[in-house]
Design an enzyme around this catalytic site. Structure first.
Site, mmCIF file in Angstrom:
data_model
loop_
_atom_site.group_PDB
_atom_site.id
_atom_site.type_symbol
_atom_site.label_atom_id
_atom_site.label_comp_id
_atom_site.label_asym_id
_atom_site.label_seq_id
_atom_site.Cartn_x
_atom_site.Cartn_y
_atom_site.Cartn_z
ATOM 1 N N LYS A 7 0.973 -0.986 0.063
ATOM 2 C CA LYS A 7 0.105 0.100 0.024
ATOM 3 C C LYS A 7 0.849 1.455 0.137
ATOM 4 C CE LYS A 7 -2.026 2.689 3.491
ATOM 5 N NZ LYS A 7 -1.528 2.739 4.051
ATOM 6 N N ASN A 8 2.188 1.436 1.150
ATOM 7 C CA ASN A 8 2.289 2.516 1.172
ATOM 8 C C ASN A 8 3.589 2.386 -0.297
ATOM 9 O OD1 ASN A 8 0.944 3.314 3.019
ATOM 10 N ND2 ASN A 8 2.701 2.501 4.924
ATOM 11 N N CYS B 33 -5.200 8.608 8.517
ATOM 12 C CA CYS B 33 -5.688 8.230 10.134
ATOM 13 C C CYS B 33 -5.146 9.231 11.410
ATOM 14 C CB CYS B 33 -4.961 6.945 10.305
ATOM 15 S SG CYS B 33 -5.804 6.066 9.139
ATOM 16 N N ARG C 242 0.200 14.578 11.775
ATOM 17 C CA ARG C 242 0.479 15.077 11.009
ATOM 18 C C ARG C 242 1.450 15.587 10.361
ATOM 19 N NH1 ARG C 242 -2.074 9.296 9.379
ATOM 20 N NH2 ARG C 242 0.336 8.863 7.904
ATOM 21 N N ASP D 21 4.069 0.540 11.882
ATOM 22 C CA ASP D 21 3.009 -0.017 11.624
ATOM 23 C C ASP D 21 2.636 -1.269 11.787
ATOM 24 O OD1 ASP D 21 2.663 2.421 9.493
ATOM 25 O OD2 ASP D 21 3.598 1.636 8.167
ATOM 26 N N ARG E 131 -9.200 -0.001 3.708
ATOM 27 C CA ARG E 131 -8.639 1.296 2.339
ATOM 28 C C ARG E 131 -6.947 0.679 2.382
ATOM 29 N NH1 ARG E 131 -7.149 7.040 6.283
ATOM 30 N NH2 ARG E 131 -5.665 6.938 4.025
HETATM 31 N N1 EPU Z 1 6.735 14.736 10.354
HETATM 32 C C1 EPU Z 1 7.091 15.731 10.297
HETATM 33 N N2 EPU Z 1 6.570 16.940 9.301
HETATM 34 C C2 EPU Z 1 7.021 15.969 8.204
HETATM 35 C C3 EPU Z 1 5.869 14.752 8.116
HETATM 36 C C4 EPU Z 1 6.690 13.873 9.085
HETATM 37 O O1 EPU Z 1 7.234 16.668 11.447
HETATM 38 O O2 EPU Z 1 6.525 17.288 7.240
HETATM 39 C C5 EPU Z 1 7.225 13.796 11.446
HETATM 40 C C6 EPU Z 1 5.604 13.124 11.579
HETATM 41 O O3 EPU Z 1 4.962 13.577 12.235
HETATM 42 C C7 EPU Z 1 6.140 11.829 11.992
HETATM 43 C C8 EPU Z 1 7.094 11.213 11.979
HETATM 44 O O4 EPU Z 1 7.787 12.576 10.721
HETATM 45 O O5 EPU Z 1 6.242 11.795 13.717
HETATM 46 C C9 EPU Z 1 7.357 10.214 10.995
HETATM 47 O O6 EPU Z 1 6.976 10.966 9.460
HETATM 48 P P1 EPU Z 1 6.500 10.337 7.655
HETATM 49 O O7 EPU Z 1 7.222 11.421 7.675
HETATM 50 O O8 EPU Z 1 7.567 9.085 8.002
HETATM 51 O O9 EPU Z 1 4.862 9.303 7.828
HETATM 52 P P2 EPU Z 1 4.336 9.526 6.707
HETATM 53 O O10 EPU Z 1 5.577 9.437 5.777
HETATM 54 O O11 EPU Z 1 2.790 10.932 6.163
HETATM 55 C C10 EPU Z 1 4.577 6.932 6.080
HETATM 56 C C11 EPU Z 1 3.061 6.122 6.234
HETATM 57 C C12 EPU Z 1 2.802 5.506 7.918
HETATM 58 C C13 EPU Z 1 4.080 5.125 8.375
HETATM 59 C C14 EPU Z 1 4.463 6.638 8.438
HETATM 60 C C15 EPU Z 1 6.238 6.060 9.218
HETATM 61 C C16 EPU Z 1 2.224 5.683 3.962
HETATM 62 C C17 EPU Z 1 1.468 6.539 2.945
HETATM 63 N N3 EPU Z 1 2.148 5.926 4.955
HETATM 64 O O12 EPU Z 1 3.626 7.858 6.667
HETATM 65 O O13 EPU Z 1 1.744 4.442 7.240
HETATM 66 O O14 EPU Z 1 3.138 5.176 9.911
HETATM 67 O O15 EPU Z 1 5.457 6.776 7.511
HETATM 68 O O16 EPU Z 1 6.845 5.059 8.923
HETATM 69 O O17 EPU Z 1 3.077 6.114 3.308
HETATM 70 C C18 EPU Z 1 0.514 3.450 7.465
HETATM 71 O O18 EPU Z 1 0.202 2.407 6.596
HETATM 72 O O19 EPU Z 1 -1.002 2.819 9.018
HETATM 73 C C19 EPU Z 1 -0.119 4.606 7.564
HETATM 74 C C20 EPU Z 1 0.056 5.051 9.257
#
Ligand code: EPU
Length: 419
Positions: A22-23, A116, A121, A306, A398
Site C-alpha cells: 500500500k505505502n 488516519c 501529522r 505500522d 483502505r
Molecule cells: N513529520 C513531520 N513533518 C513532516 C512529515 C513528517 O514532523 O513534514 C513527522 C511525523 O509527524 C512523524 C514522523 O515525522 O512523527 C515520520 O512521519 P513520516 O513522514 O515518515 O510519515 P508519513 O510519510 O506521513 C508513512 C506511512 C505511514 C507510516 C509512516 C512511518 C504512507 C502513506 N504512510 O507516513 O503509514 O506510519 O510513514 O513509517 O506511506 C499506515 O500504513 O498505517 C501508515 C500510517
C-alpha cells in the site's frame, strides 16, 4: 453501515498470499504523472486507497485501465487544475500529488491531506523541501498552491531533521525532472522509497542511494513509460504472521520479503514464536508458551510503527508484563481501549502502552479507529471467544487487500455485513 462480524476461537490453517505494498503504490500512482507515456503497474492491491487515487487520476485527465492486479495509466492527458478537494482530504498519500504536479507543471493546487488520526501529522518538511527547490507556498481557502511560476523546480541540498518517509519520497518525485542535482540528507530508508526510486529510474530518472540516508537525484528533462512490479506489503505480511502465531495451526504466509521484516521477526523470535523462513514465504507453526517483550518503534530498519498495533493481540497471549513505545506516533494507541473492552489487561501509562498476559479475550462490539488498529481488532476477534462486531471498517479496507476472502480461505468465521 458496513461492519465485520467474527465468530472467534476457531483455529486457522493453510496459506495466505501478501499483496502489493500500500505505502508504495500510493506513491507510485501519483509519480506516474511525470511520465510522457503509459506506465503499467503489476501487483496492485485491491484496497480503497487505490480506488480513490484512480478516481483522482481520472478526474485530472489520466486514462486508467485496471485488470485484476494490473493497472495501466496513461498520464498524457493530465491537466494542471485544482485537485478534487473531497477526495484529496480523505487520504494521507494525496500529498504525493504535490511533488508530481510540481515536477510536471511547476505548479500544484491541492487540498490538505487527510488519513488516519495518529495524532499530529504535519507536512512542514515536504513544504520545506519544495521551497528549497524554488516553489512558493500560498493558501487559497481550503487549498494550498505550490508554484514556481511554471518553471522546472531546481536542484538543491536538503537535510531532514526528522526522518520522514513521505517527504523523502515527495522530494524524489519533484526532483526527478528538476534543473540540476538534488541531494537529500538524513533520508528515510524504507523499502517503499527504493520501490518508488526504481519506478522513476525505469522511467528514465537518475536517482542514486535510495535505501540509504543520502539520496542524490540528477534532474532529467523527460521521463518515459515503463512496466513495474510493486513490492510485497511488509506491513500486511507482518500482520498475517502475527495473526498466524495468535490463532494458526500451521499457516504459510507467501510473497514475503524476509529482508524487509528483520526487526519484526527478531521480536517474534524473542517472544519464542516458532516459524521457518523460506525463500519468499514464512511458515508459522502452532505456538505454545510465548514470552512478553517490550517494543520500541523506530524508522526503518527499526521496528515499524505500522506493525505495533497488528502485533498487540499476539503480545496479549504472552506471559508477563511489558511495554510498547511508539516513538514515531505517540498517539498511536487507539486500539488499546478497544482491546480492553474485549477483556485485555492493557492500558496507556505516560505515553506508553503497558500490557500483562496471558489474556483470554471475549468478543465485543468494537470500533476500528484507524487502519492498523482495525487490523489488530480483526486478529483479536479471531482469538476471542464469541462474537466480535467491528464498525468503522472503511479504515481496514483502505489498506488490507481482500482481507475477508483471505481469512475465510484460512477457515475463519468472518463476514462483511452491510446494514
Ligand atoms: N513529520 C513531520 N513533518 C513532516 C512529515 C513528517 O514532523 O513534514 C513527522 C511525523 O509527524 C512523524 C514522523 O515525522 O512523527 C515520520 O512521519 P513520516 O513522514 O515518515 O510519515 P508519513 O510519510 O506521513 C508513512 C506511512 C505511514 C507510516 C509512516 C512511518 C504512507 C502513506 N504512510 O507516513 O503509514 O506510519 O510513514 O513509517 O506511506 C499506515 O500504513 O498505517 C501508515 C500510517
Amino acid at each position: 453501515m458496513r461492519k465485520i462480524v467474527i465468530n472467534g476461537g476457531k483455529p486457522l490453517s493453510g496459506q495466505v498470499a501478501v499483496s502489493g505494498a500500500k505505502n508504495s503504490v500510493v506513491a507510485l500512482i501519483p509519480a506516474i504523472i511525470l511520465a510522457d507515456d503509459i506506465v503499467t503497474l503489476d501487483g496492485v492491491p485491491a484496497i480503497s486507497d487505490v480506488d480513490s487515487l484512480i478516481e483522482i487520476m481520472e478526474i485530472m485527465g489520466a486514462k486508467v485501465k485496471r485488470d485484476g492486479e494490473t493497472l495501466e495509466i496513461d498520464p498524457r492527458g493530465v491537466e494542471n487544475k485544482p485537485m478534487p478537494y473531497g477526495k484529496i482530504n480523505s487520504l494521507r498519500a494525496s500529498y504525493y500529488f504535490y511533488g508530481s504536479l510540481l515536477g510536471r507543471f511547476g505548479e500544484a493546487v491541492v487540498g490538505l491531506p487527510g488519513g488516519c488520526d495518529l495524532g499530529p501529522r504535519p507536512i512542514d518538511l515536504h513544504l520545506k523541501a519544495f521551497e528549497a527547490m524554488g516553489a512558493k507556498v500560498s493558501y487559497e481557502g481550503d487549498n494550498m498552491r505550490l508554484s514556481t511560476g511554471g518553471k522546472a523546480v531546481h536542484g538543491t541540498q536538503i537535510f531532514f531533521d526528522t526522518v520522514t518517509v513521505g517527504a523523502t519520497i515527495n522530494t524524489m518525485i519533484a526532483a526527478a525532472k528538476a534543473e540540476g542535482r538534488t541531494i537529500i540528507e538524513n533520508a528515510a530508508r524504507e523499502p517503499e522509497i527504493i520501490d518508488v526510486a526504481t519506478l522513476l529510474n525505469n522511467m528514465g530518472a537518475h536517482i542514486r542511494g535510495a535505501g540509504t540516508d543520502i539520496i542524490t537525484i540528477e534532474g532529467v528533462k523527460t521521463l518515459h513509460g515503463t512496466r513495474h512490479q510493486v513490492i510485497p506489503d511488509r506491513i500486511e505480511a507482518g500482520s498475517y504472521i502475527a495473526m498466524a502465531a495468535a490463532v494458526g495451526e500451521g499457516i504459510k504466509v507467501t510473497n514475503v520479503l524476509y529482508e524487509h521484516l528483520e526487526s519484526f521477526i527478531a521480536k517474534l523470535d524473542e517472544m519464542g514464536v516458532r516459524m521457518t523462513v523460506e525463500e519468499d514465504a514464512i511458515f508459522v507453526e502452532k505456538q505454545e508458551k510465548l514470552k512478553a517483550v517490550s517494543i520500541k518503534t523506530a524508522p526503518y530498519p527499526g521496528f515499524a510503527t505500522d506493525l505495533q498495533q497488528p502485533l498487540t493481540p499476539l503480545l496479549l497471549k504472552a506471559e508477563g508484563r511489558a511495554t510498547i513505545t511508539d516513538t514515531i506516533y505517540e498517539k498511536r494507541v487507539n486500539h488499546v481501549p478497544e482491546m480492553a473492552r474485549m477483556g485485555a489487561n492493557i492500558s496507556t501509562v505516560g505515553g506508553r502502552i503497558v500490557y500483562e498476559g496471558p489474556n483470554d479475550l471475549t468478543g465485543a462490539p468494537v470500533k476500528a479507529t484507524d487502519l492498523r488498529a482495525g487490523a489488530a481488532l480483526v486478529t483479536a476477534g479471531l482469538m476471542a471467544k464469541g462474537r466480535t462486531e467491528i464498525t468503522n471498517i472503511e479504515f481496514i479496507l483502505r489498506g488490507y487487500s481482500n482481507i475477508i476472502e483471505k481469512l475465510k480461505a484460512l477457515g475463519a468465521d468472518i463476514e462483511l455485513i452491510e446494514e
